[in-house]
Design a protein around this motif. Structure first.
Motif, PDB file in Angstrom:
ATOM      1  N   TYR A   1      13.526  18.040  46.552  1.00 58.59           N
ATOM      2  CA  TYR A   1      13.516  16.848  45.642  1.00 58.59           C
ATOM      3  C   TYR A   1      15.015  16.125  45.344  1.00 58.59           C
ATOM      4  CZ  TYR A   1      12.358  13.975  41.431  1.00 58.59           C
ATOM      5  OH  TYR A   1      12.209  12.791  40.780  1.00 58.59           O
TER       6      TYR A   1
ATOM      7  N   ASN B   1      10.153   5.750  44.920  1.00 62.18           N
ATOM      8  CA  ASN B   1      10.155   6.987  46.013  1.00 62.18           C
ATOM      9  C   ASN B   1      10.670   6.422  47.108  1.00 62.18           C
ATOM     10  OD1 ASN B   1      10.408   9.245  47.370  1.00 62.18           O
ATOM     11  ND2 ASN B   1       7.964   9.409  47.097  1.00 62.18           N
TER      12      ASN B   1
ATOM     13  N   THR C   1       9.628  10.778  50.962  1.00 67.03           N
ATOM     14  CA  THR C   1       8.329  11.021  51.309  1.00 67.03           C
ATOM     15  C   THR C   1       7.490  11.612  50.206  1.00 67.03           C
ATOM     16  OG1 THR C   1       8.703  12.920  52.498  1.00 67.03           O
ATOM     17  CG2 THR C   1       9.010  11.019  53.639  1.00 67.03           C
ATOM     18  N   LYS C   2       6.094  11.715  50.349  1.00 67.81           N
ATOM     19  CA  LYS C   2       5.372  12.487  49.398  1.00 67.81           C
ATOM     20  C   LYS C   2       5.866  13.841  49.543  1.00 67.81           C
ATOM     21  CE  LYS C   2       0.823  13.157  47.950  1.00 67.81           C
ATOM     22  NZ  LYS C   2      -0.674  13.034  48.249  1.00 67.81           N
ATOM     23  N   GLU C   3       6.094  14.261  50.722  1.00 64.14           N
ATOM     24  CA  GLU C   3       6.363  15.884  50.774  1.00 64.14           C
ATOM     25  C   GLU C   3       8.010  15.990  50.297  1.00 64.14           C
ATOM     26  OE1 GLU C   3       5.173  14.121  53.167  1.00 64.14           O
ATOM     27  OE2 GLU C   3       3.181  14.740  53.054  1.00 64.14           O
ATOM     28  N   LYS C   4       8.844  15.026  50.437  1.00 65.95           N
ATOM     29  CA  LYS C   4      10.207  15.185  49.891  1.00 65.95           C
ATOM     30  C   LYS C   4      10.793  14.106  49.257  1.00 65.95           C
ATOM     31  CE  LYS C   4      11.757  19.013  53.338  1.00 65.95           C
ATOM     32  NZ  LYS C   4      12.538  19.446  54.208  1.00 65.95           N
ATOM     33  N   PRO C   5      10.311  13.949  47.823  1.00 59.27           N
ATOM     34  CA  PRO C   5      10.330  12.615  47.251  1.00 59.27           C
ATOM     35  C   PRO C   5      11.968  12.481  46.963  1.00 59.27           C
ATOM     36  CG  PRO C   5       9.521  14.486  45.992  1.00 59.27           C
ATOM     37  CD  PRO C   5       9.616  15.046  47.251  1.00 59.27           C
TER      38      PRO C   5
ATOM     39  N   SER D   1      10.451  11.030  35.327  1.00 60.17           N
ATOM     40  CA  SER D   1       9.559  11.839  36.511  1.00 60.17           C
ATOM     41  C   SER D   1       9.760  13.259  35.940  1.00 60.17           C
ATOM     42  CB  SER D   1      10.640  11.740  37.890  1.00 60.17           C
ATOM     43  OG  SER D   1      10.037  12.457  38.911  1.00 60.17           O
TER      44      SER D   1
ATOM     45  N   LYS E   1       5.689  22.303  48.949  1.00 55.73           N
ATOM     46  CA  LYS E   1       5.849  20.880  48.711  1.00 55.73           C
ATOM     47  C   LYS E   1       5.891  20.847  47.103  1.00 55.73           C
ATOM     48  CE  LYS E   1       3.130  19.317  52.728  1.00 55.73           C
ATOM     49  NZ  LYS E   1       1.847  18.925  53.291  1.00 55.73           N
TER      50      LYS E   1
ATOM     51  N   ALA F   1       5.169  19.046  43.674  1.00 54.01           N
ATOM     52  CA  ALA F   1       4.363  18.204  42.803  1.00 54.01           C
ATOM     53  C   ALA F   1       5.065  17.240  41.871  1.00 54.01           C
ATOM     54  CB  ALA F   1       3.201  19.048  42.233  1.00 54.01           C
ATOM     55  N   TYR F   2       4.793  16.234  41.879  1.00 56.41           N
ATOM     56  CA  TYR F   2       5.750  15.307  40.726  1.00 56.41           C
ATOM     57  C   TYR F   2       4.662  14.220  40.419  1.00 56.41           C
ATOM     58  CZ  TYR F   2       6.298  12.048  44.572  1.00 56.41           C
ATOM     59  OH  TYR F   2       6.032  11.168  45.692  1.00 56.41           O
ATOM     60  N   GLU F   3       5.034  13.665  39.044  1.00 53.56           N
ATOM     61  CA  GLU F   3       4.456  12.501  38.427  1.00 53.56           C
ATOM     62  C   GLU F   3       5.507  12.039  37.854  1.00 53.56           C
ATOM     63  OE1 GLU F   3       1.767  13.237  35.322  1.00 53.56           O
ATOM     64  OE2 GLU F   3       2.578  15.176  34.748  1.00 53.56           O
TER      65      GLU F   3
END
Length: 401
Positions: free
Chosen positions: A233, A244, A247-251, A273, A282, A284-286
């Protein structure tokens, strides 16, 4: 473990003549509350802590109080780096005292943080641009590559930059060397930086209106492919809108500023964040929306009555108000508008152009009365619009003062 990423606080920033300090106090309290409710283990603040190199006393006090509350008096580590609006020396100054409260302040690029410990966490490894933390009740180490904002002078001092070498290459190699030495799947691996970064070949990201543009050495932009593959991250600062660019996997996340600071940000929702992370998996983030602060709005009206009605119905805003009309606003109309709302930052009267006959370089008769000359000048500069009686009275009052 859970991490909270925030950036671009710009404490002490004003919006034209308006102070934002009361809003900043509220949103700092909101961020602290989110950290507590989410049971955050680590806080990252990715630069532009203040709005200028010499912040006022109120801004400095709010900064220290917020970090102390975020740190839970030393139980939760907080790492804050400097941005292009910050003085690195000012950020570094309270470091010995800050450490006692679990706060790690990093002002300069490639700073080397001396290992130290508190009752609740320890810095177990350190190198220029890198620290490793071990936090109580967390079974793995946290590795953090850190790069505060670096202007060209600091780059030459800390990175040995030369004119022929691009900063992308310098940072890529520096980060890769640190990641190869310290980052593996037995711990979590993070990067925090205050940089203007984007994907290679992607559409240019707009910097906020009024923001100091970042130019580093010979490069305007750092590309996200310089980030080492071990990094799970990346916590960025500088751009004020949440996005972002990884990527979704490595934000690779710009978390956004906590408030809208210019009208180019009008209508934006601001966020922090929240990252849920563990070794070798991987992330997880929001994004969690922030609710405090006055919204910024750009509005255009064609009548004073409609403008006043909208202003009365929307009090908790800052407005850039444009009024389109056939004639200029009178003093009474201006007074009515300003009396209806306390957050009008800009009032822009726009007189609709009238069709005028084409005239190439008209000859000016300087022997005319000065009042006639002024009327002709005003008409030529305003699309054929005649100066009204109120404006002429003001002109004569100035002329006869």
């Amino acid at each position: 473990m859970k991490i909270l990423h925030t950036a671009d606080w710009h404490l002490g920033k004003r919006l034209d003549r308006f102070s934002r300090l009361e809003e900043q106090i509220l949103v700092m309290e909101e961020i602290t509350k989110i950290a507590d409710e989410e049971n955050i283990d680590l806080v990252l603040v990715a630069g532009d802590l203040f709005d200028n190199f010499n912040p006022g006393v109120d801004a400095v006090e709010l900064f220290y109080k917020t970090l102390k509350r975020l740190s839970l008096n030393g139980r939760r580590p907080v790492i804050a780096i400097s941005g292009n609006h910050d003085s690195p020396s000012l950020i570094n100054a309270p470091d010995p005292l800050a450490r006692e409260c679990g706060i790690i302040l990093i002002g300069h690029p490639k700073a080397e943080i001396a290992p130290f410990g508190t009752e609740h966490f320890n810095i177990t490894k350190s190198k220029a641009g890198f620290i490793e933390l071990v936090i109580e009740n967390i079974d793995f180490p946290i590795r953090i590559l850190h790069t505060p904002y670096a202007n060209e002078i600091r780059l030459k001092e800390y990175f040995g930059e030369n004119k022929e070498e691009e900063i992308n290459k310098v940072l890529s190699q520096t980060w890769k060397d640190l990641a190869d030495e310290f980052c593996d799947e037995s711990g979590i691996n993070l990067l925090t930086a205050h940089l203007y970064m984007n994907k290679r070949g992607a559409e240019v990201l707009e910097e906020p209106e009024g923001e100091k543009p970042i130019k580093i050495g010979n490069a305007d932009l750092i590309f996200s492919d310089t980030i080492p593959e071990q990094i799970q991250y990346t916590a960025l600062g500088h751009l004020h809108g949440y996005q972002n660019i990884g990527t979704k996997e490595k934000p690779v996340i710009y978390s956004s500023s906590p408030l809208c600071y210019s009208f180019s940000e009008a209508g934006q929702t601001k966020y922090v964040s929240i990252i849920d992370i563990e070794p070798g998996k991987k992330v997880a983030y929001e994004k969690k929306a922030l609710k405090n602060g006055r919204t910024l709005v750009r509005k255009t009206f064609t009548s004073v009555e409609n403008a006043v009605e909208w202003l009365t119905e929307n009090p908790n805003t800052f407005i850039e108000l444009t009024l389109e009309s056939e004639t200029f606003l009178t003093a009474d109309e201006r007074r009515l508008i300003y009396q209806s709302h306390d957050g009008i930052v800009h009032l822009i009267p726009r007189v609709k152009n009238r069709e005028i006959s084409e005239q190439q370089d008209p000859e000016v008769n300087l022997n005319q009365n000065i009042e006639v000359l002024f009327k002709d000048y005003f008409k030529s500069k305003n699309g054929g619009q005649e100066a009204n009686e109120e404006l002429m009275n003001l002109f004569n009052e100035i002329l006869n003062a």
